[in-house]
Write a protein that holds these residues in place. Sequence first.
Motif, PDB file in Angstrom:
ATOM      1  N   GLU A 322     -22.619 -16.536   7.474  1.00  0.00           N
ATOM      2  CA  GLU A 322     -23.052 -15.601   8.513  1.00  0.00           C
ATOM      3  C   GLU A 322     -22.362 -14.270   8.300  1.00  0.00           C
ATOM      4  OE1 GLU A 322     -22.180 -17.684  12.286  1.00  0.00           O
ATOM      5  OE2 GLU A 322     -22.198 -19.435  10.971  1.00  0.00           O
ATOM      6  N   LEU A 323     -23.102 -13.190   8.602  1.00  0.00           N
ATOM      7  CA  LEU A 323     -22.530 -11.861   8.448  1.00  0.00           C
ATOM      8  C   LEU A 323     -22.090 -11.351   9.812  1.00  0.00           C
ATOM      9  CD1 LEU A 323     -25.275 -10.464   6.031  1.00  0.00           C
ATOM     10  CD2 LEU A 323     -23.077 -11.507   5.429  1.00  0.00           C
ATOM     11  N   ILE A 324     -20.893 -10.832   9.884  1.00  0.00           N
ATOM     12  CA  ILE A 324     -20.420 -10.212  11.124  1.00  0.00           C
ATOM     13  C   ILE A 324     -20.485  -8.702  10.914  1.00  0.00           C
ATOM     14  CG2 ILE A 324     -18.483  -9.916  12.696  1.00  0.00           C
ATOM     15  CD1 ILE A 324     -17.493 -12.658  11.838  1.00  0.00           C
ATOM     16  N   ASP A 325     -21.323  -8.058  11.689  1.00  0.00           N
ATOM     17  CA  ASP A 325     -21.526  -6.616  11.540  1.00  0.00           C
ATOM     18  C   ASP A 325     -20.368  -5.884  12.219  1.00  0.00           C
ATOM     19  OD1 ASP A 325     -22.301  -4.013  11.574  1.00  0.00           O
ATOM     20  OD2 ASP A 325     -24.355  -4.410  12.246  1.00  0.00           O
ATOM     21  N   THR A 326     -19.424  -5.400  11.413  1.00  0.00           N
ATOM     22  CA  THR A 326     -18.240  -4.769  12.011  1.00  0.00           C
ATOM     23  C   THR A 326     -18.541  -3.353  12.520  1.00  0.00           C
ATOM     24  OG1 THR A 326     -17.526  -4.277   9.758  1.00  0.00           O
ATOM     25  CG2 THR A 326     -16.410  -6.076  10.887  1.00  0.00           C
ATOM     26  N   ALA A 327     -19.744  -2.849  12.210  1.00  0.00           N
ATOM     27  CA  ALA A 327     -20.147  -1.597  12.849  1.00  0.00           C
ATOM     28  C   ALA A 327     -20.425  -1.866  14.332  1.00  0.00           C
ATOM     29  CB  ALA A 327     -21.375  -1.020  12.156  1.00  0.00           C
ATOM     30  N   GLN A 328     -20.913  -3.085  14.631  1.00  0.00           N
ATOM     31  CA  GLN A 328     -21.204  -3.489  16.016  1.00  0.00           C
ATOM     32  C   GLN A 328     -19.992  -4.141  16.695  1.00  0.00           C
ATOM     33  OE1 GLN A 328     -24.274  -2.913  17.374  1.00  0.00           O
ATOM     34  NE2 GLN A 328     -24.927  -1.981  15.432  1.00  0.00           N
ATOM     35  N   THR A 329     -19.356  -5.033  15.966  1.00  0.00           N
ATOM     36  CA  THR A 329     -18.212  -5.787  16.494  1.00  0.00           C
ATOM     37  C   THR A 329     -16.974  -5.388  15.706  1.00  0.00           C
ATOM     38  OG1 THR A 329     -19.804  -7.598  16.493  1.00  0.00           O
ATOM     39  CG2 THR A 329     -17.567  -8.132  17.200  1.00  0.00           C
ATOM     40  N   VAL A 486     -14.317 -20.457   6.254  1.00  0.00           N
ATOM     41  CA  VAL A 486     -13.817 -19.381   5.404  1.00  0.00           C
ATOM     42  C   VAL A 486     -14.199 -18.061   6.056  1.00  0.00           C
ATOM     43  CG1 VAL A 486     -14.040 -18.196   3.184  1.00  0.00           C
ATOM     44  CG2 VAL A 486     -13.913 -20.691   3.242  1.00  0.00           C
ATOM     45  N   GLY A 487     -13.229 -17.190   6.263  1.00  0.00           N
ATOM     46  CA  GLY A 487     -13.501 -15.842   6.744  1.00  0.00           C
ATOM     47  C   GLY A 487     -13.266 -14.866   5.613  1.00  0.00           C
ATOM     48  N   VAL A 488     -14.146 -13.877   5.464  1.00  0.00           N
ATOM     49  CA  VAL A 488     -13.998 -12.908   4.377  1.00  0.00           C
ATOM     50  C   VAL A 488     -13.788 -11.526   4.976  1.00  0.00           C
ATOM     51  CG1 VAL A 488     -15.074 -11.832   2.375  1.00  0.00           C
ATOM     52  CG2 VAL A 488     -15.420 -14.275   2.822  1.00  0.00           C
ATOM     53  N   ILE A 489     -12.707 -10.890   4.542  1.00  0.00           N
ATOM     54  CA  ILE A 489     -12.322  -9.585   5.075  1.00  0.00           C
ATOM     55  C   ILE A 489     -12.276  -8.584   3.931  1.00  0.00           C
ATOM     56  CG2 ILE A 489     -10.245  -8.372   5.899  1.00  0.00           C
ATOM     57  CD1 ILE A 489      -9.845 -10.582   7.839  1.00  0.00           C
ATOM     58  N   GLY A 490     -12.702  -7.372   4.182  1.00  0.00           N
ATOM     59  CA  GLY A 490     -12.578  -6.325   3.160  1.00  0.00           C
ATOM     60  C   GLY A 490     -13.576  -6.451   2.032  1.00  0.00           C
ATOM     61  N   ALA A 491     -14.691  -7.143   2.298  1.00  0.00           N
ATOM     62  CA  ALA A 491     -15.671  -7.352   1.227  1.00  0.00           C
ATOM     63  C   ALA A 491     -16.362  -6.058   0.828  1.00  0.00           C
ATOM     64  CB  ALA A 491     -16.715  -8.378   1.666  1.00  0.00           C
ATOM     65  N   ASP A 492     -16.431  -5.099   1.732  1.00  0.00           N
ATOM     66  CA  ASP A 492     -17.175  -3.874   1.431  1.00  0.00           C
ATOM     67  C   ASP A 492     -16.535  -3.047   0.317  1.00  0.00           C
ATOM     68  OD1 ASP A 492     -18.958  -4.591   3.342  1.00  0.00           O
ATOM     69  OD2 ASP A 492     -18.121  -3.300   4.910  1.00  0.00           O
ATOM     70  N   ALA A 493     -15.228  -3.299   0.065  1.00  0.00           N
ATOM     71  CA  ALA A 493     -14.510  -2.486  -0.920  1.00  0.00           C
ATOM     72  C   ALA A 493     -15.206  -2.473  -2.280  1.00  0.00           C
ATOM     73  CB  ALA A 493     -13.084  -2.992  -1.066  1.00  0.00           C
ATOM     74  N   GLY A 494     -15.769  -3.631  -2.688  1.00  0.00           N
ATOM     75  CA  GLY A 494     -16.368  -3.714  -4.013  1.00  0.00           C
ATOM     76  C   GLY A 494     -17.784  -3.169  -4.090  1.00  0.00           C
ATOM     77  N   LEU A 495     -18.324  -2.817  -2.926  1.00  0.00           N
ATOM     78  CA  LEU A 495     -19.758  -2.537  -2.874  1.00  0.00           C
ATOM     79  C   LEU A 495     -20.161  -1.264  -3.606  1.00  0.00           C
ATOM     80  CD1 LEU A 495     -21.937  -4.166  -1.627  1.00  0.00           C
ATOM     81  CD2 LEU A 495     -21.704  -2.863   0.490  1.00  0.00           C
ATOM     82  N   TYR A 496     -19.323  -0.234  -3.485  1.00  0.00           N
ATOM     83  CA  TYR A 496     -19.719   1.036  -4.083  1.00  0.00           C
ATOM     84  C   TYR A 496     -18.762   1.478  -5.176  1.00  0.00           C
ATOM     85  CZ  TYR A 496     -22.975   0.906  -0.300  1.00  0.00           C
ATOM     86  OH  TYR A 496     -23.973   0.507   0.544  1.00  0.00           O
ATOM     87  N   ALA A 497     -18.072   0.512  -5.773  1.00  0.00           N
ATOM     88  CA  ALA A 497     -17.164   0.848  -6.868  1.00  0.00           C
ATOM     89  C   ALA A 497     -17.979   1.340  -8.058  1.00  0.00           C
ATOM     90  CB  ALA A 497     -16.334  -0.369  -7.254  1.00  0.00           C
ATOM     91  N   ALA A 498     -17.353   2.147  -8.904  1.00  0.00           N
ATOM     92  CA  ALA A 498     -18.080   2.774 -10.002  1.00  0.00           C
ATOM     93  C   ALA A 498     -18.304   1.833 -11.187  1.00  0.00           C
ATOM     94  CB  ALA A 498     -17.316   4.014 -10.462  1.00  0.00           C
ATOM     95  N   GLU A 499     -17.514   0.776 -11.278  1.00  0.00           N
ATOM     96  CA  GLU A 499     -17.635  -0.159 -12.392  1.00  0.00           C
ATOM     97  C   GLU A 499     -19.022  -0.773 -12.500  1.00  0.00           C
ATOM     98  OE1 GLU A 499     -15.785  -1.227 -14.714  1.00  0.00           O
ATOM     99  OE2 GLU A 499     -14.087   0.069 -14.200  1.00  0.00           O
ATOM    100  N   VAL A 500     -19.513  -0.929 -13.728  1.00  0.00           N
ATOM    101  CA  VAL A 500     -20.818  -1.551 -13.931  1.00  0.00           C
ATOM    102  C   VAL A 500     -20.857  -2.947 -13.321  1.00  0.00           C
ATOM    103  CG1 VAL A 500     -22.419  -2.432 -15.678  1.00  0.00           C
ATOM    104  CG2 VAL A 500     -21.179  -0.301 -16.077  1.00  0.00           C
ATOM    105  N   ARG A 501     -19.764  -3.683 -13.501  1.00  0.00           N
ATOM    106  CA  ARG A 501     -19.777  -5.084 -13.078  1.00  0.00           C
ATOM    107  C   ARG A 501     -19.151  -5.313 -11.700  1.00  0.00           C
ATOM    108  NH1 ARG A 501     -19.366  -4.857 -18.453  1.00  0.00           N
ATOM    109  NH2 ARG A 501     -20.615  -6.261 -19.736  1.00  0.00           N
ATOM    110  N   THR A 530     -18.692  -7.324   7.465  1.00  0.00           N
ATOM    111  CA  THR A 530     -19.184  -6.196   6.678  1.00  0.00           C
ATOM    112  C   THR A 530     -19.790  -5.137   7.588  1.00  0.00           C
ATOM    113  OG1 THR A 530     -20.808  -5.437   5.049  1.00  0.00           O
ATOM    114  CG2 THR A 530     -21.363  -7.436   6.270  1.00  0.00           C
ATOM    115  N   GLU A 531     -19.687  -3.889   7.135  1.00  0.00           N
ATOM    116  CA  GLU A 531     -20.355  -2.812   7.861  1.00  0.00           C
ATOM    117  C   GLU A 531     -21.797  -2.674   7.404  1.00  0.00           C
ATOM    118  OE1 GLU A 531     -18.588   1.085   8.273  1.00  0.00           O
ATOM    119  OE2 GLU A 531     -16.617   0.191   7.906  1.00  0.00           O
ATOM    120  N   PHE A 532     -22.154  -3.392   6.336  1.00  0.00           N
ATOM    121  CA  PHE A 532     -23.480  -3.197   5.750  1.00  0.00           C
ATOM    122  C   PHE A 532     -24.260  -4.501   5.648  1.00  0.00           C
ATOM    123  CE2 PHE A 532     -20.330  -0.339   3.847  1.00  0.00           C
ATOM    124  CZ  PHE A 532     -20.817   0.890   4.271  1.00  0.00           C
ATOM    125  N   PRO A 533     -24.506  -5.172   6.784  1.00  0.00           N
ATOM    126  CA  PRO A 533     -25.180  -6.476   6.710  1.00  0.00           C
ATOM    127  C   PRO A 533     -26.598  -6.381   6.153  1.00  0.00           C
ATOM    128  CG  PRO A 533     -24.937  -5.761   8.996  1.00  0.00           C
ATOM    129  CD  PRO A 533     -24.180  -4.783   8.166  1.00  0.00           C
TER     130      PRO A 533
END
Length: 665
Positions: A322-329, A486-501, A530-533
């Motif tokens: 499940e995605l928790i929209d941290t923009a909302q919550t 399992v709770g996942v925190i800080g997942a957005d960090a990898g979303l817009y990284a410049a690395e190809v992979r 995530t802020e980007f569900p």
Amino acid sequence: MSEGMRRAQVLLPFPGEGLFDYWVPEAVVPGQIVRVPFGRGAKLGIVWSLKADPSVPDERIKPVEAIWEGLPPLPEADRELLEFTARYYLAPLGEVVAAMLPPALRRRKREPRSKGRGEEGGTVPAGPLPELTEGQRAALEAVPRDGFSATLLHGITGSGKTEVYLRLVAECLAQGRQALLLVPEIALTPQLTERVHARFPSARIVCLHSEAPAGERSAAFVAAMRGEIDVVLGTRLAVFAPFVRLGLVVVDEEHDPSYKQFEGVPYSARDLAVWRARRWNVPIVLGSATPSLESWASCEAGRYRRVALSARASGQPLPTIELIDTAQTPAEEGVSAPLAQAIEATLARGEQALVFLNRRGYAPVVRCGHCGWVSRCPNCSVNLVFHRDDGRMHCHHCGYRETPPRSCPECGALDLQPVGRGTQRLEERLQALFPQARIARIDRDAVRTLAQWETLLEEVRAGRYDLLVGTQMMAKGHDFPSLTLVGVIGADAGLYAAEVRATERMFQQLIQVAGRAGRAGAPGRVLVQTEFPQHPLFRELAAHDYAAFAARTLAERRALRLPPFAFQALLRADDEALEPALAFLEAARTTGREIAGREGWPVKVFDPVPMRLVRLARRERAQLLVEGGRRPALHAFLERWVEALRGLPHPRSLRWRLEVDPLET
Ligand code: ADP
Ligand code: ZN
Ligand code: ZN
């Protein structure tokens, strides 16, 4: 000329080509291990060829000191492995053989006694075996047994891939042949060794990794060369273990970047494993819940077969994601209300929860609230990470440590704050939220050795902890029976990284960490903040749809002509200052473009650029990318280019190296 002797080339582990002429007894054959005088000491080497270099006069040649009697010659296929590695990665042969010969063996005067786990062979599986699931049965049927084939076993977490490997190993051993099993991390070796040993109690198994005692590694090498080993299991360096009757290769968690060696010769153990299987004409199975997009594309292209295991062996469903929209919550100090409630309910049921945050330390930066000064490493171009346990700021790249200043070094203000969140701070937050909970933090600061890791795993499995806080160490193939949340925190960090992979890594990590939940008994639940569900990646994640993720990402890469639809090599240079590094790369670029132009090779030589992490351990670093649409043309180019590079003048303090198939560009 010495009586009964002839000249031969001996390959020595040496930072260079490593081929030197010696007198050897007439009866010597290529592949034999010999001890030769070298400089003031002696070195261990491999008789490479009976051709000799006529330009060196006879009287300058010394005789070998000793032939390693009782050790069969290294098989031709393994000598070719060294040659292929040198050719493919453009590395000197002498450096490649250093990867194969265990360091302790090279220093050794006498042969070590060989010993494997288990005694005098005998490879009958211990019964009773679990009844195969339908998926496992189908997978086993799909793996061809005759000759070379590469099979990608795409099995979801907990689908029983290991059982498939074990059945293949059983057949291999029954034929009197040897199996090679690779895992990406030392931490994964004990559990696989245990399972292989439990299944084949009398098989001779060796486990090779960089923390294995030096004597053990030498003994394993000797035993493997004598064919006294049935199963070699280990991390990437085990791909160089010698074999005499190789019958099967398995690469578990084949997507894992740890298969790539960074120091010395930068090889990919996964790719070399495929080469080895082809050379030995035996099957290779590459297993993963989240295959590398390289292997996925190889299936699409028909080079590999793909076999799916899409149900868990236990019959348990996959955890719900499940995605928790941290923009909302909004997440308060990292933990949102829905996640906190879910943890509370899990602990109340007596089950375990894991909160995943892939950043160790307390806070990634110490910042002045007055002028904006931030703590930087004096040796590297990164911020210093504050660690609560020793009260110091650490560089995660060079290891530099420093006590935080009392006041801002820039403006003198006393307003210095730790900003951002690492696992230590998250642990503190969770302890405040759940004062009764027994929390274990699992990251590279808390767990430094294999022994510590094994103890901790035992304690977690024994229910000594309720709540785990962990980095990607937790995302690897471990089994925690009571873990249901399992709770996942800080997942957005990898979303817009410049690395190809970057997004590929992130998706793989999230699927893997989600896979730790609900592997036995109670069903699992995964909450991702995530802020980007709405991002496609998170929607694919919530649907457990690796195929959709792979198809979308491969389509993007194809459109942009990125790997695996292009082949790359990276030339890196570093020096005390940036200018000489860039100047060297500029000369390399000019030479490269000349060569490619002259030969008409369709290879693109880009301009040199400073690396993103430009300063590391007091050295300034720059790089130059080379790309080709076809591997043969790229390699023809690289061979010519690297020769030219070896002749390019540069300051003594400058170092350069070429990396083929770089993972990070
Ligand atoms: P994977 O490597 O695919 O994540 P494992 O091989 O570790 O999964 O298997 C997950 C669990 O399922 C293990 O506890 C294993 O013992 C169990 N298992 C595997 N195959 C079977 C089977 N055919 N019947 C019952 N249990 C199985
Ligand atoms: Zn300040
Ligand atoms: Zn540093």
